[in-house]
Structure formats: C-alpha cells, structure tokens
Design an enzyme around this catalytic site. Sequence first.
Site, PDB file in Angstrom:
ATOM      1  N   HIS A  96       0.837  -1.202   0.000  1.00 23.37           N
ATOM      2  CA  HIS A  96       0.000   0.000   0.000  1.00 23.37           C
ATOM      3  C   HIS A  96       0.881   1.265   0.000  1.00 23.37           C
ATOM      4  O   HIS A  96       0.848   2.068   0.945  1.00 23.37           O
ATOM      5  CB  HIS A  96      -0.901  -0.028   1.249  1.00 23.37           C
ATOM      6  CG  HIS A  96      -2.137   0.814   1.139  1.00 23.37           C
ATOM      7  ND1 HIS A  96      -2.113   2.171   0.996  1.00 23.37           N
ATOM      8  CD2 HIS A  96      -3.453   0.474   1.165  1.00 23.37           C
ATOM      9  CE1 HIS A  96      -3.345   2.629   0.934  1.00 23.37           C
ATOM     10  NE2 HIS A  96      -4.175   1.633   1.022  1.00 23.37           N
ATOM     11  N   GLU A 139      -0.542   1.270  -5.678  1.00 26.19           N
ATOM     12  CA  GLU A 139      -0.430   0.064  -4.870  1.00 26.19           C
ATOM     13  C   GLU A 139      -0.505  -1.218  -5.702  1.00 26.19           C
ATOM     14  O   GLU A 139      -1.594  -1.648  -6.082  1.00 26.19           O
ATOM     15  CB  GLU A 139      -1.556   0.061  -3.838  1.00 26.19           C
ATOM     16  CG  GLU A 139      -1.775   1.381  -3.118  1.00 26.19           C
ATOM     17  CD  GLU A 139      -3.165   1.501  -2.530  1.00 26.19           C
ATOM     18  OE1 GLU A 139      -3.776   0.449  -2.212  1.00 26.19           O
ATOM     19  OE2 GLU A 139      -3.662   2.619  -2.373  1.00 26.19           O
TER      20      GLU A 139
END
Length: 298
Positions: free
Chosen positions: A161, A266
């Site tokens: 992330h 991500e």
Amino acid sequence: MRLDLKGDRVILNHDKGASSEILFYGATVISWKSVTKSNSELVEHLFVSEKAFLDGSKAVRGGIPVVFPCFGPPVHPQHSKLPQHGFARSELWKWDKVLTETEAEVSVQLTLDPTASIIAKFDRPFHLAIVVRLTEHQLATELHVQNTSTFDGLEFQALFHNYFRAPSSEVLIFPLHHQSYYDKTAPTEEERNRLKEETRVDVDVKKYTDFVYENAPQDYEVTWPQGGIAIKTIELKDLVVWNPQETGSKIADMEDGGWERFVCVEPGYVRGFAKIQPGETWVGHQFLSVIHDKRTHL
Ligand code: TA6
C-alpha cells in the site's frame, strides 16, 4: 553499507546517502530516502502522516503498509473475522536476518507466524516473510507467503500500500490507457462493481480517486514535475490508485491537507484470490526506482 537495529525498527544506510527505515510493527517501511542525481539533494520518497501512530496501536498511515490476506473489506469466508486490509500491517513482525550486505546493496528479512491473536481471526497455517532491499537509487520489497499446511490450500490477497510523497494535483500515472478498472468512488454498488475502461493516457488524481485496475501492465511510472518513481512488479497483477482529496479530512490520522502531498499507487493481487497448495510459497515483488530524467507520454 550499514544497518542499525533499534528497539522498534531497523535502519538501512547506503554509503552514497540512501536510507530506509522499517518498523517491526506491520513490517512497515516508513522511510526511503535517496540522493538525487540532479542536485545531490537527499529526498524522502514516502509520505507518512504527521498524525500516524508509530507505536503499534494502529496501522501506520503512510509508508508501505503490507496488506494480507485480504484487500479492503474481507469477502472470503475464511477472512470474515478480519479487519479491512487484513492483519499483516497491524501485527508485530520478528527481525529475522541480514540477507545481503555489500557496498551496492543491503537486504533484510522480517517474518510473521500465527500468534494466538491472529489464529483467533484467521485460523489457517502460514509463514510470512518480507524482504526489503536498498541500493543507491532503488528500494525493493518482496512478500513471501508460505502455506505451511500439510493438507489444505491457502487462498489470499496481498498488496503493497505505497504512499508516495508527491504533489497529488500534479501526479501522472502511466501506462493505464485502455486498462479495465473498478471505480470504488462511484455512488452506487452496481456502478462500483461495473468494469470500466481507462480512457486517459496519463491518469491523474486531481479528484478523489479510488480505482482498482485489474490485470494491469505491472510496470508503471508515477511522475510529477519535480520527480517520479518507476515501479516494476512480479506476480502483483492488479494496481490500486488512491487519493482521498478532501474526503481525507475525515480520516482521523491524516494530517491536515495531507492528501495534497501523497499519491497511493499500490501493486497487489487483489481481484480474486491467489491460491497455493500445501508446502508452496508465493512471492510478490515490487522494485521502486527513482526517476531522474523527465518522462513524457503525450
Ligand atoms: O487502497 C485504497 C483503499 O482501499 C481506500 O479505499 C482507502 O480505504 C485506503 O485503502 C485506506 O484504507 P485504511 O484502512 O488504511 O484507512
């Protein structure tokens, strides 16, 4: 090349000035700095909110949180007791070892095995390892997922992330032209579940963006006028692009106006589930490289 094991983190230092800090909590990379070729300035490439918790009380708002075994709200029956984005980013990982330490690179490994608190919400045998590798102008992270069961398969999702420090109003992400994606900002569930086609050559996040690109190119450039990051991935077939813009003001641990200073790009395996048989290991890789020259795609 030097590395320092401090109480709650390990710090990697490259002789040419690059560095990286990895919290044992969540195996979260909370800093990656390198020296620019243009003016020999030391630049921080990751965004960590000033309001982020680094004490293990909650997942870090920024850096590179590790998302496993589910992305977003859990949908798999075996993940039903898990929080959004799973448990990996909110558990204390163990320092394992130095993998390489040369003049050119240092790489270290942290591991995570089922604890009582994990088993209470995810009762499947597994062994996780994260490898972080630093060189003069690159940071690489690998997530190793081992199925330690002797008879059951393991199904999961995984994602890095990444919060890249960048002026969100000027960021462009390439190449996503004609790629299929889901728009999680759409007002209705029907629309959020409808596959769309990206019509832009360069994707920006000037507006609130939360797009999940399925079966994406796996090589990307995230650029802005003053810099950029190139991303190469292996096994991470999907890509999430997120910036909350003004909705970020509702995120408790988001610093004031923080959405203006980051973009989340991500790479992950988040559409469908990766499946590994007993004894097998799955590895997802990302290689983040600083872009020093100007890139244009028009
Ligand atoms: O990766 C994008 C996303 O799934 C967004 O929908 C938003 O929820 C973001 O992750 C942050 O999630 P978090 O659980 O860290 O607040």
